[in-house]
Every structure is written in structure tokens, then in C-alpha cells.
Design an enzyme around this catalytic site. Structure first.
Site, PDB file in Angstrom:
ATOM      1  N   GLU A 246       0.808  -1.027   0.126  1.00 50.08           N
ATOM      2  CA  GLU A 246      -0.138  -0.041   0.085  1.00 50.08           C
ATOM      3  C   GLU A 246       0.872   1.263   0.033  1.00 50.08           C
ATOM      4  OE1 GLU A 246      -3.192   0.127  -0.233  1.00 50.08           O
ATOM      5  OE2 GLU A 246      -3.782  -1.890   0.230  1.00 50.08           O
ATOM      6  N   CYS A 280      -2.550   9.552   1.970  1.00 49.09           N
ATOM      7  CA  CYS A 280      -2.203   8.835   0.565  1.00 49.09           C
ATOM      8  C   CYS A 280      -3.311   8.820  -0.257  1.00 49.09           C
ATOM      9  CB  CYS A 280      -1.958   7.156   1.084  1.00 49.09           C
ATOM     10  SG  CYS A 280      -3.406   6.443   1.722  1.00 49.09           S
TER      11      CYS A 280
HETATM   12  P1  NAD Z   1       8.011   5.459   4.944  1.00 45.87           P
HETATM   13  O1  NAD Z   1       8.130   4.508   3.614  1.00 45.87           O
HETATM   14  O2  NAD Z   1       9.094   6.414   5.105  1.00 45.87           O
HETATM   15  O3  NAD Z   1       8.044   4.577   5.992  1.00 45.87           O
HETATM   16  C1  NAD Z   1       6.905   3.516   6.278  1.00 45.87           C
HETATM   17  C2  NAD Z   1       7.269   2.422   7.285  1.00 45.87           C
HETATM   18  O4  NAD Z   1       8.507   1.839   6.752  1.00 45.87           O
HETATM   19  C3  NAD Z   1       7.949   2.997   8.739  1.00 45.87           C
HETATM   20  O5  NAD Z   1       7.454   2.344   9.592  1.00 45.87           O
HETATM   21  C4  NAD Z   1       9.427   2.825   8.484  1.00 45.87           C
HETATM   22  O6  NAD Z   1      10.173   2.739   9.460  1.00 45.87           O
HETATM   23  C5  NAD Z   1       9.514   1.613   7.666  1.00 45.87           C
HETATM   24  N1  NAD Z   1      10.864   1.381   6.887  1.00 45.87           N
HETATM   25  C6  NAD Z   1      11.434   2.442   6.574  1.00 45.87           C
HETATM   26  N2  NAD Z   1      12.751   1.709   5.949  1.00 45.87           N
HETATM   27  C7  NAD Z   1      12.320   0.482   5.792  1.00 45.87           C
HETATM   28  C8  NAD Z   1      13.175  -0.659   5.319  1.00 45.87           C
HETATM   29  N3  NAD Z   1      14.485  -0.489   4.580  1.00 45.87           N
HETATM   30  N4  NAD Z   1      12.588  -1.739   5.501  1.00 45.87           N
HETATM   31  C9  NAD Z   1      11.538  -2.028   6.151  1.00 45.87           C
HETATM   32  N5  NAD Z   1      10.744  -1.009   6.647  1.00 45.87           N
HETATM   33  C10 NAD Z   1      11.345   0.371   6.308  1.00 45.87           C
HETATM   34  O7  NAD Z   1       6.589   6.199   4.766  1.00 45.87           O
HETATM   35  P2  NAD Z   1       5.888   7.102   5.699  1.00 45.87           P
HETATM   36  O8  NAD Z   1       6.508   8.477   5.620  1.00 45.87           O
HETATM   37  O9  NAD Z   1       5.775   6.549   7.162  1.00 45.87           O
HETATM   38  O10 NAD Z   1       4.364   7.281   5.233  1.00 45.87           O
HETATM   39  C11 NAD Z   1       4.019   8.049   4.020  1.00 45.87           C
HETATM   40  C12 NAD Z   1       4.023   7.420   2.806  1.00 45.87           C
HETATM   41  O11 NAD Z   1       3.061   6.320   3.029  1.00 45.87           O
HETATM   42  C13 NAD Z   1       3.381   8.210   1.963  1.00 45.87           C
HETATM   43  O12 NAD Z   1       3.656   7.832   0.535  1.00 45.87           O
HETATM   44  C14 NAD Z   1       1.791   7.704   1.773  1.00 45.87           C
HETATM   45  O13 NAD Z   1       1.119   7.977   0.481  1.00 45.87           O
HETATM   46  C15 NAD Z   1       1.867   6.284   2.067  1.00 45.87           C
HETATM   47  N6  NAD Z   1       0.762   5.675   2.520  1.00 45.87           N
HETATM   48  C16 NAD Z   1       0.018   4.828   1.747  1.00 45.87           C
HETATM   49  C17 NAD Z   1      -1.140   4.371   2.165  1.00 45.87           C
HETATM   50  C18 NAD Z   1      -1.998   3.475   1.272  1.00 45.87           C
HETATM   51  O14 NAD Z   1      -2.783   2.726   1.656  1.00 45.87           O
HETATM   52  N7  NAD Z   1      -1.484   3.310  -0.016  1.00 45.87           N
HETATM   53  C19 NAD Z   1      -1.715   4.804   3.585  1.00 45.87           C
HETATM   54  C20 NAD Z   1      -1.043   5.486   4.078  1.00 45.87           C
HETATM   55  C21 NAD Z   1       0.218   5.865   3.772  1.00 45.87           C
END
Ligand code: NAD
Length: 496
Positions: A246, A280
Site C-alpha cells: 500500500e 495517501c
Molecule cells: P515510509 O516509507 O518512510 O515508512 C513507512 C514504514 O516503513 C515506517 O514504519 C518505516 O520505519 C518503515 N521502513 C523504513 N525503511 C524500511 C526498510 N528498509 N525496510 C522495512 N521498513 C522500513 O513512509 P511514511 O513516511 O511513514 O508514510 C507516508 C507514505 O505512506 C506516503 O507515501 C503515503 O502515500 C503512504 N501511505 C499509503 C497508504 C495506502 O494505503 N496506500 C496509506 C497511508 C500512507
């Protein structure tokens, strides 16, 4: 009201920790442990044991326990909303709405699971007329969930609630920006559901998430940016662990000739600015037909006058996002765009006031990359067809909105996205039966609805032979005449 979220770590502990901050003030709310690989593996191994107990409870046993948790969430909603406000910065009313939607999904998932996942008889066909055929959906075992901070309850719970209802155990790694909300959820589950640890939490930064990807889990449900999504897939590929992605979006709204301009402007404003644009499925682009363009821009600018950062919505939760918002606004203005609401001066960290940009080139970052801030571009188009074409001109494909009458449903279908709301914004997210997820850079797989339950299962197909066929076809005792019989059967079934 202040919620005690910690400290989760004794000051003398010689362990790596990280702080959760109030994004409005920068004040430290609590500290949390950075779980290392061994701790993540240990949590997954406990989850493995617990998953057996949880699966054996059956649909009824799980449903009653999930109902106990749901009631507890409902009773303690205000406490959770306060914590969400503190850690994420969103207004309390937004937090309460998020909790309400989450509880609706939890209720639906637990209630629908037996019907969606339980055994279904299917027709066996002429060739297997002697078989009774059944398909059912068995839990996968242990699901790793990695969540973002923008909707710290609704978003991860789209995976957690559905995975639990489908009979799995869950290990959840919340965002480092909202660990307290994650901890609260896991603790409230443990208070409501006694027994083996079916829902556990591991806190930490990206490395802890990476450790969860490499652990012996049966599926990884990731919600976050497309950039991190690629890393998660690469890590999961090592063990052939399946993934649910997602990811981000660049959602568009289309306002057609017969669209209600006032309603569209109101919806665009909420879709773009609520939660400080950190949604998102937030609206980041609007395509309006020539006939309505001027009226739409007028309505939008008038209404935007009443929307302010700090009161209508909170601060930018993740400080590094400010740089991206600033770059998108500056590039758009430098490339000939005009700000009809706000402008460069709207960015006053940690707050960003609404910015509405017009005349922005289609290849500017403000029109192609996820901004994740309270900004919106508005572009004039010839008609609904050009609007669809431009809406679909990004690699993302999460959701969108159409305001129109005669062609509303047609334009909605032609948007290359997983979800579209006609004559409203983000309405699909409030309907538990509707699957939620994207295409392209926005990811794949689905949370919510029947698809969201099946996402955390494996289909199990069973045939049960009721009597032997008079002519054995799959046996070395097959008579020579079988060839002629089979050829006749092919012609009869498929040759006419
Ligand atoms: P992010 O990608 O920075 O982080 C998401 C999660 O991934 C965090 O818990 C982070 O600690 C973890 N993470 C970071 N590096 C990692 C790695 N190498 N391996 C595994 N996990 C790792 O995203 P964010 O800033 O927390 O959230 C915002 C983003 O999420 C936006 O792009 C938004 O559009 C998206 N989002 C999508 C949906 C959906 O349903 N499609 C819903 C909400 C948010």
C-alpha cells in the site's frame, strides 16, 4: 487531557532508543526501544506459537474476542484520539473520525470472515461429476505489518484487523513517528484478549522494519512510500515472502461540464488540505473542464480563505517532508505557475498553510510526484476525456474523484486507480466492503472488504470423491476404448 505513553525505556538501559516527538512543539513525548534482529525473530517465533491457538479458536472464538477488543477501543476512543493528536499533530476531531472508521472495519472483518473465508461448495463439471468440490481460505500463519504515521490507527489496522479476523497472528512495526499509538493498540488488544500473544509490537526505525521483512513470516503487509516499498520487496524476496504493498499516490479530481462546482470545490479543499495534505488518497491535482474552470477556481479560493494550518489541520508530522513540499511549490512557481491561494510564504515550519497553484506545467513535480502537503494544482482541460488522460499520466494509481452527472460513472471507471468516488472525496474508504489498494507505483494487493480478508489467507481446494467413475480415466487400468470416448467428449463439450 494528557495520555501517559511512557517513558517506555528506563534511563539507565544500555539499549538503542529513539524518541517520539510532538510535531507541533518538538517536545519529547516518550522514548522507545529499537528492536534488533534477534528481538524481531523472537517476536515472530512467539507469534508462530500463538497463531496455532488463534487459528484453532475458529471463526466464532475469534469473533467474540475481536468484539471484546472493539468495545474496548470504542470506550477508550477519546484517550486514543488524544495520543494521536499528540504524536501526529492532527486535530482531535480528525482522530476521532479515524477511530470510528477503524472500528467499523474491525466489526465488519470479524463478522464477515466466516462467510467470506469458510468452506464453499463449487460445481465440479462433467469430467469430475463424481467429486464434491470445496474451496476454503486458511490463515497464512504470521503476518508482519509495517505502518506509516499519517493515519496511525486506520492504515495499519486495515491489515491488522483483517489479518486477525482471517485467523493469523500479527507482529506490527509502527512508524517511528507514531510508536506510542502502535504501543497503545497492542496493549489494548492484550488487555482485551487474554491468551498467547496474537498481536505483538516491535518498535524501531527502518532497520527494525527490514528485520521483520527478513524474519520467518508468512506475509508482509507494508504501508508507506513507494521508495521504501521497493526495499521491503527486495528484502522479502530473499525468503520468497509474499508482500502486500500500500504505497503512495498522486490522486486527481475531475470536474466535468455538468459537475456541481461548489460541491467539487468544497470536496477538493478537504481532499487536499485535511490532515495537512498527508493523506495517501488525498487530492493533489484537479482537472476542470473549460466551462467550469473559472467558477471552480473562484469557489475554491473563496472557501480556502477559511482554512488555516494550526486550526483547520495540524503541523507537518515528518520534518523532512517540508523540503519536498517547498521544492514542489518553488519549482511550480519558477516554471510559470501562479499561486491563487498562499505561496512560498505559506511554508512556515512546522506548519504549511494551504497553497493552490494554477498554470503549472504538466511535467512539474507538483503534478507528477507525491507532495504529501496541503497543496493543490488546478488545470484547465477541454473535456472529461482529456481530464482522464491527464489524471492517468502519472506512474501512481491509488484513488481519485469525479464530479459529474451524465459521465460520472464512465469517467470513474476509466481512471487507472484502485478506487474512485463520484460526487464526493474518499467515500470509498468509509465502506468496509470495498477493497482498498492501488496499481503501478501505488502498489498491489488489497486491504478491506472480502478481498482484504482473502489477502491474508491461502485458498485451499479439496475434492471429495463420492463414487468411482465407470471408466477409470486416471488409472493404468484405463481401457483402450478410453481414447475414443475422450475424443467424443471433447467434440461434444467444445466442438460445437
Ligand atoms: P515510509 O516509507 O518512510 O515508512 C513507512 C514504514 O516503513 C515506517 O514504519 C518505516 O520505519 C518503515 N521502513 C523504513 N525503511 C524500511 C526498510 N528498509 N525496510 C522495512 N521498513 C522500513 O513512509 P511514511 O513516511 O511513514 O508514510 C507516508 C507514505 O505512506 C506516503 O507515501 C503515503 O502515500 C503512504 N501511505 C499509503 C497508504 C495506502 O494505503 N496506500 C496509506 C497511508 C500512507
Amino acid at each position: 487531557m494528557s495520555v501517559d505513553t511512557g517513558p517506555k525505556v528506563a534511563p539507565h538501559a544500555e539499549r538503542a532508543t529513539f524518541d517520539s516527538l510532538d510535531p507541533a512543539s518538538g517536545e519529547v513525548l516518550a522514548s522507545y526501544l529499537v528492536a534488533d534482529r534477534a528481538e524481531v525473530d523472537a517476536a515472530v517465533s512467539r507469534a508462530r506459537e500463538a497463531s496455532i491457538w488463534w487459528a484453532e479458536l475458529g471463526f466464532d472464538g475469534r469473533r467474540s474476542r475481536l468484539a471484546t477488543w472493539r468495545r474496548s477501543l470504542a470506550r477508550r476512543a477519546e484517550e486514543l484520539a488524544e495520543l494521536m493528536h499528540q504524536e501526529n499533530g492532527k486535530p482531535k476531531a480528525d482522530a476521532v473520525l479515524e477511530i470510528l472508521l477503524t472500528i467499523e472495519h474491525l466489526a465488519w472483518a470479524a463478522k464477515a470472515a466466516p462467510k467470506v473465508l469458510g468452506p464453499h461448495r463449487v460445481g465440479s463439471g462433467l469430467l469430475a461429476a463424481n467429486q464434491a468440490s470445496t474451496v476454503e481460505y486458511a490463515p497464512l500463519g504470521v503476518i508482519g505489518v509495517i505502518g506509516p504515521w499519517n493515519y496511525p490507527v486506520y492504515t495499519p489496522m486495515g491489515s491488522i484487523a483483517y489479518a486477525l479476523a482471517a485467523g493469523n497472528a500479527v507482529v506490527f512495526k509502527p512508524s517511528e513517528y507514531t510508536p506510542g499509538v502502535g504501543a497503545w493498540l497492542a496493549e489494548s488488544f492484550a488487555d482485551s484478549v487474554t491468551g498467547p500473544p496474537v498481536f505483538q509490537l516491535v518498535t524501531g526505525l527502518g532497520e527494525t522494519g527490514a528485520a521483520l521483512c527478513r524474519a520467518k513470516i508468512d506475509k508482509l503487509a507494508f504501508t508507506g512510500s513507494s521508495v521504501t516499498g521497493r526495499k521491503v520487496m527486495a528484502a522479502c524476496a530473499q525468503n520468497l515472502t509474499p508482500v502486500l504493498m500500500e504505497c503512495g499516490g498522486k490522486d486527481a479530481m475531475i470536474v466535468d461540464d455538468d459537475g456541481d462546482v461548489g460541491a467539487a470545490a468544497d470536496a477538493a479543499l478537504w481532499g487536499a488540505m485535511s490532515n495537512a495534505g498527508q493523506t495517501c488518497i488525498g487530492i493533489e491535482r484537479v482537472y476542470v473542464t473549460e466551462r467550469n474552470y473559472d467558477a471552480f477556481v473562484r469557489e475554491l479560493t473563496t472557501r480556502a480563505g477559511a482554512v488555516h494550518a494550526g486550526t483547520s489541520y495540524g503541523p507537518i508530522t515528518m520534518p523532512s517532508q517540508i523540503t519536498i513540499i517547498e521544492r514542489h511549490v518553488n519549482e511550480a512557481l519558477d516554471a510559470g505557475g501562479r499561486a491563487v491561494v498562499g505561496g512560498r510564504e505559506s511554508i512556515r515550519p512546522p506548519f504549511v498553510d494551504p497553497v493552490v497553484l494554477v498554470d503549472v506545467p504538466s511535467d512539474a513535480a507538483a503534478n507528477t510526484e507525491e507532495t504529501f502537503g496541503p497543496t493543490l494544482t488546478v488545470t484547465k482541460v477541454r473535456d472529461g476525456d482529456e481530464a482522464v488522460e491527464q489524471s492517468n499520466a502519472t506512474g501512481y494509481g491509488l484513488a481519485g474523484s469525479v464530479f459529474g452527472k451524465a459521465r460520472g460513472m464512465e469517467l470513474a471507471r476509466r481512471m487507472r486507480t484502485g478506487m474512485t468516488s463520484v460526487n464526493s472525496v474518499i467515500a470509498f474508504a468509509t465502506v468496509p466492503q470495498l477493497p482498498f489498494g492501488g496499481v503501478g507505483e501505488s502498489g498491489f494487493g488489497r486491504i478491506h472488504g472480502a478481498d482484504g480478508l482473502r489477502e491474508f489467507t491461502r485458498p485451499k481446494s479439496i475434492t471429495h470423491q463420492r463414487f468411482a467413475l465407470p471408466v477409470p480415466l486416471t488409472s493404468f487400468r484405463r481401457p483402450a476404448a478410453a481414447t475414443g470416448l475422450l475424443l467424443r467428449l471433447i467434440r461434444m463439450q467444445h466442438g460445437r
